[in-house]
Design an enzyme around this catalytic site. Structure first.
Site, short mmCIF file in Angstrom:
data_model
loop_
_atom_site.label_atom_id
_atom_site.label_comp_id
_atom_site.label_asym_id
_atom_site.label_seq_id
_atom_site.Cartn_x
_atom_site.Cartn_y
_atom_site.Cartn_z
N HIS A 207 0.79 -1.23 0.00
CA HIS A 207 0.00 0.00 0.00
C HIS A 207 0.83 1.28 0.00
O HIS A 207 0.28 2.37 -0.06
CB HIS A 207 -0.96 0.03 1.19
C1 UD1 Z 1 -2.34 5.70 5.76
C2 UD1 Z 1 -1.06 6.22 6.42
C3 UD1 Z 1 0.03 5.14 6.32
C4 UD1 Z 1 -0.46 3.83 6.88
C5 UD1 Z 1 -1.75 3.45 6.17
C6 UD1 Z 1 -2.31 2.16 6.70
C7 UD1 Z 1 -0.57 8.62 6.32
C8 UD1 Z 1 0.26 9.64 5.63
N1 UD1 Z 1 -0.54 7.40 5.74
O1 UD1 Z 1 -2.08 5.52 4.40
O2 UD1 Z 1 1.16 5.57 7.05
O3 UD1 Z 1 0.53 2.85 6.67
O4 UD1 Z 1 -2.70 4.49 6.38
O5 UD1 Z 1 -3.47 1.78 6.02
O6 UD1 Z 1 -1.19 8.90 7.31
N2 UD1 Z 1 -9.63 4.69 2.01
C9 UD1 Z 1 -10.80 3.99 2.14
N3 UD1 Z 1 -11.27 3.73 3.41
C10 UD1 Z 1 -10.65 4.16 4.52
C11 UD1 Z 1 -9.46 4.90 4.37
C12 UD1 Z 1 -8.95 5.14 3.12
O7 UD1 Z 1 -11.40 3.57 1.17
O8 UD1 Z 1 -11.13 3.89 5.61
C13 UD1 Z 1 -9.08 4.94 0.66
C14 UD1 Z 1 -9.38 6.32 0.15
O9 UD1 Z 1 -9.57 6.23 -1.22
C15 UD1 Z 1 -8.08 7.08 0.42
C16 UD1 Z 1 -7.03 5.97 0.24
O10 UD1 Z 1 -7.66 4.79 0.71
O11 UD1 Z 1 -7.94 8.16 -0.41
C17 UD1 Z 1 -5.77 6.22 1.01
O12 UD1 Z 1 -6.08 6.46 2.40
P1 UD1 Z 1 -5.15 7.44 3.28
O13 UD1 Z 1 -5.63 7.44 4.68
O14 UD1 Z 1 -5.05 8.76 2.59
O15 UD1 Z 1 -3.74 6.82 3.20
P2 UD1 Z 1 -3.27 5.32 3.36
O16 UD1 Z 1 -2.66 4.91 2.07
O17 UD1 Z 1 -4.34 4.45 3.95
#
Ligand code: UD1
Length: 367
Positions: A207
C-alpha cells in the site's frame, strides 16, 4: 489529570488498545471519564476501522472527528481544525499520539500550540527517506513532543543524536506487540480461508504510495509475485489505495485477492503462513515476533531492529531479488530470529507508569 488518546488510521488501533487498558486497570489511576478516546476518522471504512475496535475490545471513541480522506494538506488541516475545539472543550493535561500517520502529527501540532503536553508513542523511528510522508510526520511529531516513548534502543539512539533531552525519552517496548501477545491464541484458532493449509501459503500486502501509485513499479512487483505464485499460493488482502491500480495488471490465478481483513483474521493468517511479502511498517515487527520470514519490498526501513535481530529482510523492489529471496525461503532456508528487548506485552503498562508520574502543569491552555 485528563488524557486524550488519539487514533486515526488502521495501524494506530493496535497501538492505543494496550494504553487504554493499562489506564483502565489502575485502581488509583484516572477514571474512564478522564481518559477520552479520540478517533480522527482518517480511516472510516468498516474493515479499516470499526472491525478493529471490535476485534481489539476497544470501546467506541468518545470523540469522532470524522475527517475522512483527502490530500495530505487537506486531511492534516481538517484534523487540526476538528481537534482544536475538542481540546478547548475537554482541557486535557496530556494528548497521547501514536505512530506516524497524518493524524499523529496533526493532533501533536494542535495540542502543542494550545500549550497542552504531548506524548508520542513509537517515537524515534527513522527511515531517513524524506519522500515518505510518514518520515516527515515522525520528525515533526518527535521535535515537539514532551515525552517520547520508544520501541527499541536504535530509536533511543536516533533521538539522542537529534539532541532530544535524555529525560524526555523512555524506552518502553512496543504496544502493537502487547496487542499481538493478547490476541495471538484467539487469532490462531480462527479458520483459514478455504483451501489454505498452515505453512503452505504466502501473504502479500502492498500500500505504500511509492510502490502502488506508479503503474510501472506496481507491475514489476506483481510480476515478481506472479513468479513466486508458481511455487506457492499467495493471499493478497488489498488496501483501498491499491485496488484501482490493479485493474490493468495481469495477476497469477494462485494470487488470491481479498478485501482488507480486520485484525484477528489477518493476524491468524500471517501467524500460520510460510512467509510474508510486504511494504508495511508494522507487519515487519509482527513477523519478527511470530518468527515468520518477512521480505520487505522497500529500499529502507524505519524498523532496522527487525532486520538486525528479527526475521525481516529488505529486498527492495527489484523483481529478481524478490523472487530469489522468496525461492531461498521456499527451498527450506531460514534465518535465526530473536525478539527485541521489551517486546514482551507490557509496553502499555510502562507508558502509563511514566504518565501517571508526571507532575501537574502549572499553566493552563495558552489560548
Ligand atoms: C495511511 C497512512 C500510512 C499507513 C496506512 C495504513 C498517512 C500519511 N498514511 O495511508 O502511514 O501505513 O494508512 O493503512 O497517514 N480509504 C478507504 N477507506 C478508509 C481509508 C482510506 O477507502 O477507511 C481509501 C481512500 O480512497 C483514500 C485511500 O484509501 O484516499 C488512502 O487512504 P489514506 O488514509 O489517505 O492513506 P493510506 O494509504 O491508507
Amino acid at each position: 489529570m485528563k488524557y486524550l488518546l488519539v487514533a486515526g488510521a488502521r495501524p494506530n488501533f493496535m497501538k492505543i488498545g494496550p494504553i487504554y487498558k493499562a489506564f483502565s486497570s489502575r485502581r488509583n489511576g484516572p477514571s474512564t471519564a478522564d481518559v477520552l478516546l479520540v478517533h480522527t476518522g482518517q480511516h472510516y471504512s468498516r474493515n479499516m476501522s470499526d472491525d478493529f475496535f471490535r476485534d481489539l475490545d476497544i470501546p467506541e471513541p468518545d470523540i469522532n472527528l470524522e475527517v475522512g480522506s483527502g490530500s495530505h494538506a487537506e486531511q492534516t488541516a481538517r484534523i487540526m481544525m476538528a481537534f482544536e475545539p475538542a481540546c478547548l472543550e475537554h482541557h486535557p493535561d496530556w494528548v497521547i499520539v501514536v505512530g506516524d500517520v497524518n493524524s499523529t502529527v496533526a493532533c501533536a501540532l494542535t495540542s502543542k500550540k494550545l500549550g497542552i503536553r504531548v506524548a508520542h508513542v513509537e517515537a524515534g523511528l527513522r527511515s531517513r527517506d524524506m519522500s515518505m510522508p510518514e518520515e516527515i510526520n515522525r520528525l515533526c511529531t518527535d521535535a515537539i513532543s514532551d515525552l517520547l516513548f520508544t520501541t527499541d534502543t536504535l530509536a533511543v539512539e536516533n533521538l539522542r543524536n537529534e539532541g532530544v533531552a535524555h529525560e524526555k525519552i523512555h524506552f518502553v517496548g512496543n504496544t502493537m506487540i502487547d496487542t499481538l501477545c493478547q490476541k495471538i491464541d484467539h487469532a490462531r484458532q480462527l479458520p483459514l480461508p478455504d483451501g489454505l493449509a498452515p505453512g503452505k501459503y504466502a501473504v502479500l500486502t502492498l500500500h505504500r504510495p511509492a510502490n502502488v501509485d506508479s503503474p510501472q513499479r506496481l507491475a514489476l512487483i506483481i510480476g515478481a509475485i506472479n513468479a513466486i505464485a508458481d511455487r506457492i499460493p499467495v493471499v493478497f488482502p488489498v488496501h483501498p489505495r491499491t485496488t484501482p491500480r490493479l485493474k490493468e495488471i495481469e495477476i497469477h490465478p494462485r494470487i488470491r485477492i481479498v478485501e482488507p481483513m480486520s485484525y484477528l483474521p489477518f493476524l491468524g493468517l500471517v501467524a500460520r503462513s510460510r512467509m510474508v511479502l510486504t511494504d508495511s511498517g508494522g507487519i515487519q515487527e509482527e513477523t519478527t515476533v511470530l518468527g515468520i520470514p518477512c521480505l520487505t519490498m522497500r529500499p529502507n526501513t524505519e524498523r532496522p531492529i527487525t532486520c538486525e535481530i528479527g526475521t525481516n529482510v529488505l529486498v527492495g523492489t527489484d523483481p529478481q531479488r524478490i523472487v530469489r529471496e522468496a525461492h531461498w525461503i521456499l527451498d527450506g532456508n531460514t534465518r535465526p530470529g530473536a525478539i527485541p528487548e521489551k517486546w514482551d506485552g507490557r509496553a502499555g503498562e510502562r507508558i502509563v507508569d511514566v504518565l501517571l508520574n508526571q507532575p501537574a502543569q502549572l499553566s493552563g491552555l495558552s489560548c
